[in-house]
Every structure is written in C-alpha cells, then in structure tokens.
Design an enzyme around this catalytic site. Sequence first.
Site, PDB file in Angstrom:
ATOM      1  N   GLU B 269       0.832  -1.210   0.000  1.00  0.00           N
ATOM      2  CA  GLU B 269       0.000   0.000   0.000  1.00  0.00           C
ATOM      3  C   GLU B 269       0.868   1.263   0.000  1.00  0.00           C
ATOM      4  O   GLU B 269       0.520   2.274  -0.606  1.00  0.00           O
ATOM      5  CB  GLU B 269      -0.956   0.007   1.191  1.00  0.00           C
ATOM      6  CG  GLU B 269      -1.946  -1.168   1.242  1.00  0.00           C
ATOM      7  CD  GLU B 269      -2.704  -1.400  -0.058  1.00  0.00           C
ATOM      8  OE1 GLU B 269      -2.913  -0.435  -0.818  1.00  0.00           O
ATOM      9  OE2 GLU B 269      -3.076  -2.564  -0.325  1.00  0.00           O
ATOM     10  N   HIS B 272       1.712   2.224  -3.458  1.00  0.00           N
ATOM     11  CA  HIS B 272       0.637   3.051  -4.030  1.00  0.00           C
ATOM     12  C   HIS B 272       0.708   4.475  -3.464  1.00  0.00           C
ATOM     13  O   HIS B 272       0.552   5.458  -4.176  1.00  0.00           O
ATOM     14  CB  HIS B 272      -0.732   2.457  -3.682  1.00  0.00           C
ATOM     15  CG  HIS B 272      -1.094   1.215  -4.438  1.00  0.00           C
ATOM     16  ND1 HIS B 272      -1.145   1.172  -5.803  1.00  0.00           N
ATOM     17  CD2 HIS B 272      -1.442  -0.031  -4.020  1.00  0.00           C
ATOM     18  CE1 HIS B 272      -1.517  -0.045  -6.204  1.00  0.00           C
ATOM     19  NE2 HIS B 272      -1.700  -0.800  -5.133  1.00  0.00           N
ATOM     20  N   GLU B 298      -0.338  -0.218  -9.913  1.00  0.00           N
ATOM     21  CA  GLU B 298       0.024  -1.516  -9.322  1.00  0.00           C
ATOM     22  C   GLU B 298       1.516  -1.795  -9.492  1.00  0.00           C
ATOM     23  O   GLU B 298       2.123  -2.471  -8.661  1.00  0.00           O
ATOM     24  CB  GLU B 298      -0.819  -2.627  -9.960  1.00  0.00           C
ATOM     25  CG  GLU B 298      -0.716  -3.973  -9.290  1.00  0.00           C
ATOM     26  CD  GLU B 298      -1.450  -4.048  -7.940  1.00  0.00           C
ATOM     27  OE1 GLU B 298      -2.138  -3.077  -7.570  1.00  0.00           O
ATOM     28  OE2 GLU B 298      -1.323  -5.081  -7.255  1.00  0.00           O
TER      29      GLU B 298
END
Lengths: 504, 504
Positions: B269, B272, B298
């Site tokens: 995460e 991201h 991604e």
Amino acid sequence: MREHPAFSRLIDEVQKVGRLDSALRLLGWDQETLMPAGAAAGRAAAIGELTEVVHRRSTSKELGETIAAAEAALPGVADPRAAALLREVKRAYDRKRKVPPELAEEIARTSSLALQAWKEARAKSEYRIFRPFLEKMFALRRREAEAIGGAADLYDVLLDEYEPGCRGRDIETYAAFVKPVLVSLLGEIEPRAARAKKNGFLTGHFEQEIQERFARRVITDLGFDFDRGRVDISTHPFCSGIGPPGDVRLTTRYSESEFTVSLFGLIHEAGHGLYEQGLDGDWCETPLGHAVSMGIHESQSRLWENIVGRGRAFWTYYLPVLEESYPEKLAGVGLDSFLRAINGVRASLIRVEADEVTYNLHILLRFELERALLSGTLPVADLPAAWNEKMKETVGIVPRRDAEGCLQDIHWSFGAIGYFPTYFLGNLYAAQLYEAAARAIPDLEGGIARGEFRPLRDWLGEQVHKRGAEYPAQELCRHVTGRALDPGVFARYLTEKMRRIHAA
Amino acid sequence: MREHPAFSRLIDEVQKVGRLDSALRLLGWDQETLMPAGAAAGRAAAIGELTEVVHRRSTSKELGETIAAAEAALPGVADPRAAALLREVKRAYDRKRKVPPELAEEIARTSSLALQAWKEARAKSEYRIFRPFLEKMFALRRREAEAIGGAADLYDVLLDEYEPGCRGRDIETYAAFVKPVLVSLLGEIEPRAARAKKNGFLTGHFEQEIQERFARRVITDLGFDFDRGRVDISTHPFCSGIGPPGDVRLTTRYSESEFTVSLFGLIHEAGHGLYEQGLDGDWCETPLGHAVSMGIHESQSRLWENIVGRGRAFWTYYLPVLEESYPEKLAGVGLDSFLRAINGVRASLIRVEADEVTYNLHILLRFELERALLSGTLPVADLPAAWNEKMKETVGIVPRRDAEGCLQDIHWSFGAIGYFPTYFLGNLYAAQLYEAAARAIPDLEGGIARGEFRPLRDWLGEQVHKRGAEYPAQELCRHVTGRALDPGVFARYLTEKMRRIHAA
C-alpha cells in the site's frame, strides 16, 4: 405526512441537501481530528466547493416552489408536525434566500482570513492584528442582518439564527434577574471556597490511558452508544452530528497533569451526543430529526456535565470507581472534599475554565459587548477597554493581556455573533428541565447514586430529543416543564448547590 | 497553459469536480476504517447523493462546451501537456456521456445488492446465491460497453476504463509468453521450496504494537510522508488518495500469529501511497496530477512489495533490525533461510495469499474467464466448473468449495470487470521499471542494502509519479525504459530470483 405528494417531495429534497451537508460535516470533523497537516489547502478547497453546492441547492428556486406547494397542501394534512416541518424549512430557506450570494461569499472568505488573524493576534496578544478583521466581520454581518430582517433589530436577526424565536430583549430580561444573583453568590462563596484546603488530589500525573478508560466507562454508562458514535482527540473538544442518530462523534483532549478538564469536557460533549443520538431517525436530515436550537443543545451538555456530573449523587457512585484508578491520589479524600474541589468558585479570566457561578457572567459580558458592537454604540477600536471595564465590574478582575481578555474566544472571528447567549440559555434550560425530570422520575437522585442513568436519559429522549424541532425552544420548555423559561430555577439550583457544597 | 482562458476555464471546472470527488473519497475511506456500524444506511445515502452531484457535473453540457472551446484553442497553446490534459479529460467525459443515466444508476444499485449477495454467498460458499446478481452485472456492463464502444470489442471497452489504451489482445500476447514460464517455474521451484526446512519463525505470536512500530519505520524509510498521509486499520487493506499529494491514506490489518501478511501488505500500500504523494500538486485534481492507469499504479506497489521488499538487499539491511524486535523467534535464522521463507512458492487456492510465481496464474485465469463471461461464450451458470477446470490446468489444484474458488474475489460483484489484468500489467511494468532504475542509479542494490531508498524513490518520482497522465501508460513505459512493455523482463527477473533463492 409523506402520503401527500407535496410533502413527500419537500421531505425528499430537504433530506438530499441534508445528506450533502452531512458529507460537509465529515470533511470538517476529519479536518479537526485526523487530517494530516499537508492536506489543509486541498481540504479547504473541497469544503469550499461542497459548501457552494449545498448553498445553491438550499436556496434554489425549485426548493422555493416545493415549499410553496407544501404550504398550499398543508390544510389537508392531518399530522400536526407537518406545520412544524414546513415552518422550519421555510425559515431556513427565507433567511438564506435573502442574503445576496456575493455577501454570503464575502462572509465566508472573511471568516477564514479573520480566523487566521485571530490566531496570530491571540498568540501575540496584539489586538491591532485582529481589529481590522473584526471591524469587517461586524460590518458584514450587520449587512447580512439588514438583508434578512429589514426593519427588525439587527441583533435579534442574528440571534434568531442560533435560537429561533428568541430576542435580545429576552436575554436582557433573564440577565437582569440572574446577574445580581451570580455576583452576590460569587462574593459569598469565593472566600469560603478559598479557605477550603488545597486540592492537591486534582493535580499531579494522571496517565492518559487510565483517564480514557474511566471517561469512556462514564459516558457509556450515561448512554452514549459507541455503535452509533466515536470519541477522538482534537485541540478543541466538540460534538459533531455527522449523520445523526447513527453517526455522532465526540472529541476530547487529555491533560496528564489535570484529569478533570478532560473528564468534564467529555461528559459535556456526551450530553450533546446523547441529544444527537436521541433524534428521530425516521426524520433524519429534516427539522423533525434535528436539534431545535443551540440553547436546547447546550442545555443537554450542561445538564449532564454540571447538574449531574458535578453533583453529589453522581460521585456517590463514581468516586469509589475513580479511587481504584488513582488509589494513591484519591484514597481517603472523601466525597465532601472531592465535591468542593470539582465545584471550586473563583473569579477568573478565561471563560472555558470558569466555574458554574462565574461562567454566565463571562457570557453576559460578551452578550452586552457584541450587541453594542453590532449596533455601533461601541466602536470595535474600543473593545479591549470596554472588555476590561466590564470584567472589573462583573467578575471583579482585569486581564493583563488581551489574549486573556477580548482575544480569548474564537467565535467572533468566524462571524458567530449572537451565539454566546445560547450558552446562557443552555444553563437556564438545563436547570428547568432537570427540575421537571426530578418531578417526573421517582427517586431520580437516588438512582443516580446507584449508577442508574437510564430513567433520566429516557425521559430527556422522550421529552426533548425525539421531538426535534417540532416545537420552538420556548414552547418546548413550556410543554415539557409546564411553564415558560424561568431564570429563577437556575438561580435557586445554583445557590442551593453552592451553599451546600461550600457550607461554612 | 493557464494563461489561455479556454484552458483556465477547463482546468478550473475539472478541479472543482475533482474536489467534490475528493469529498466522496473521504466518505468511502471513513466507511471502511472508522465509521460506526450504525451509520451505514445514512452513509450510503450521503454517498449516493454526492455521487449523483459529481456525475451530473462531470457529464454536463457546459463541461462539453468547455472541452470543445479548449480543443479549438489547443493549436495556440505551447505547453505540450495541454494536449495530454485535454485527451484525458475528453476521454473520461465521452465515456460518461455515452452511458444513459438510467443504466449508470442501475449499475450502481445492482453493485450494492450484488456486493451483499456476494458476501453471503462467500460466507456460505453457495454460488447459487450470487449467480443471478453476477448474471445481471455482466449483462449491465455489457450494455454499458455497447453504449460506450459501439462496434469495438466489449472487453476492450471495459479494460480501457482501468488501463487506457490497452486491449484484451495485448494481455493475451503477454500472457502467451508469461504463462508457460510461470507454470514451468512453479514445477521447478515448488519441490525445492517444499524440501527447505519448515519456517517456524514466520508464525507464532507477534504483538501488534511491535509489528506496527517496525512496519511504520519501514514505510517511513521508504519515503511515505506522515505529514501528508496516515495509516489506519481496515478489513481489506487499501490506499486512498483522498487529496493527493497532501492527503494519502493507507490501511492495513494485523494478524498476531503471522507478521509477514501485514508487513508486506503495508509495503504494498505504501508503494501506491508513494505514487499518490509523488503526484504534481500544481496539477492536483487534473489528469496531469493523477495516476495514469491502474497497471502503472500496481507497478508501484508491486515494485516496493516484491522486487524491493522481498529482495536480498532489503533484508540485508532490515533483518538485523527485525531481529531486535523478535529476538526469540529470529535470532540465528540467517538471511538465506529468511529469504526462502518469505519467498515460498506453492500452488495455492487464494489469489491474495499467492506467491510471486503463482499470483499471475491466478490473475490470468480471471482474465480468461471474465472475457468469456462477457462475450457470452461462457454462461455465468457454468462459472464454478470452468474455474475449477482452469485451476487444475494452470495451478494444478482444485478448490473443494466455491468460497475458495470462484467466490473468493469481490471485484465482479461491484462491476469491476476488466480490472484483473491491471494486476498482471503491474507486475510486468514493475520489473521493467526496476531494471531501468538499476541502469540509471549507480549501485542501486548496494544502496538498498545500506537502507538508502531515496535514489530509487526520487527516480520513480521524476520518471513516473510527477508525470501524472502526461503519457499513456504504454508510452510512459517506452519513454522511461527505452522500449515497449516486454514481458521477458519480468520472466527473467522472477526466474533468476527464484533460482537463486531456492538454489538446490
């Protein structure tokens, strides 16, 4: 009333706008609690954008037509709450429609600039930094009041926003009765309270985790429902009904050197929270599922914080529990000393730290000053001197710095003029509601002393919370307590309480 | 480009809608993290209302005219990014305008019903509960694709929403190369990995607080900025760019019996998050300050999670630190065993728990099935059988229950058809970007082994993050790495890594 198409349409549109407003409330809540610092500019822009959408929708011509259609249909509607709903929707719509959009925008812009200036001015204790913004804010809200009220008293128009139906004259009347009682009570009690032995047990080191556990237990006992709410931390404690009754959020702050600030702060916010959680979910985002006035809202927080939370019955139950949390500090203190300590009476400079006796003196000072500032009889330039003079006259002491005087409150910076009296009304309503509750609930205090809060909570729920804005505040008071707001009830409550606690 | 009135107007309106969308993102984030359970219905209504406002604004005739005016002004604008901005705004507008509002609404309604049905179906492992909703969802999105794409391949139209410019045929081509490599690599490595001694040190009891401290330290080292972001807890970890680059929020979950799940989840995460925090704030809420595609998004998470985070250099630096957190479990384990343990290779049923070798096999299975379901060559009724057959054929094992088979993923339930391939693309892009970074940054791995992550982060920031959607994903890849996406890079990276780690 939903079976009438005109009302069904009206309720539908009001709820839609309310839902957008609820998104706005979440943006605001998050900003004060969790938002990372770097998000400030983006958040301000998002709030600005959504505010514009909400404003446009709540002042649209279409909404006006929908209101008119409901008005025409009203005679055919059996449900008496239809009239109440319509009254409140219309009131809000008419107010907003009368304000030219440019003026509304200028007030919003000035708010955010004035808030910044106020922060700086308070930090440096330099009134001249804040003064031009305060001048502009009073001028703008004066124009707004003129646009809304026409020939009406300007202060009344602003007060009406927060306390519908209440007039400056009403506050004056209540104040004329209450103020001398408070001044004399301060004179009587302060020396006794000062003679009482030092309350070392309220200060020291109180671990946040233990404070949190105790405070959460208390508000859970009072009835705050964590499945429909949260408690988080913020610089200034508040309660936000993000989506009442299912989403009601309180905030608090902890001081590890003093545990009572956070505890009573949280009980106060939980009082607001119980009101929001007690609203009627069937009417959410409409006036029937919405708090009726800021004064009634404040009555709920003050009732739980002061009348219940600083009372003998409450601590009969909780002092032994608290002793288990802080055995070294509290063992052997005893209920009487503890009550004296948490009910100290002392002339002081800062409103938010004031006790029950002096608090309303602080409020009434602000009421008198903001009224004079708005009418222009007091020039904004003369505020610091006028503030200090009034402090001397009512509370008996004078701030050495404006940061502890006329710069201490945030309210005027964002345009909340006419708001302060609702704190005063809250205290008066609280006393009268509690007196009515004590008549209605057998052995109310006995129950509280056994930790039974449900009867009081349910009574307030039925009598006040569930009704939303069905009755205007003053009517609600008559309906629930059997008579109009009577400041004598508050005066008696406080005098008796303080004499009993600080018995010579 | 803002000096051109037509562009200034366009940017202004796009940002306004973006800010409303940012409010929507906060509502969604709060719903998954902090919202009390009792708020569910009210929140759904608020999200519905605001979604409608955003939809109306982003499909308005006025926006269409503003786009047309900017298009007419484009030849006079020197900044080459003007064309990119216009291209992306137009693409999004055209897509949305082509979908009849009733259809968009029906998809939204069906999503929420299908999501509920999916949850129940998965809990009971009963496909028949989900099937009618899945049928409806595929039918609705087929209609949507027809409305948008006309004669174009329906799957391409849906894929294009998540990965602009990418076609089903492209995925097929990459898959034709990668799939046999993975199947053969699985056959080669799995027995060796299984022979390696049991990895008891990855399971046991790992206190959440210690896990948290370590994980936060790691992502802070990687460059996640807590002044512009947060980490909270949710059932399914995600990253939400609420107001990038200043407000980027990650979530994670902790299992006290297994610490790697949460650690690698959070690194993923944070990958991201670094992308979102690296976007250009001058262009926030416009395509130039927005991620270019889900595949590139991604690639950032997989690059940090797998290529960096499961690599030898990374653990050369962190294993001693982790050992201090869990001395009893990890002392004397050694880098080689540790790397083998966190890079296990094993045929398994659940995508989100799959290793780097099998993960893409799971994805390609979904790609093949959703394409067949959309075209109608595979009836929705036959999905469970087709799923199990393909699992047998690619991964080599068959689920005993549909909950571990075709009911495991949430995506189709809310209509995300054509989304899965972006996970596959992310892995391919990650490998190729990392290879380019290793060419550009002297001693990249040596630096990582000393805890120096800044060169890689800055390089990705300059090459990928800051550019937003200036170039479409495939062009960006060419621009940054010097050539088109080449699945051979990923195949080589993974084969070499696995052979080295699981040396016989």
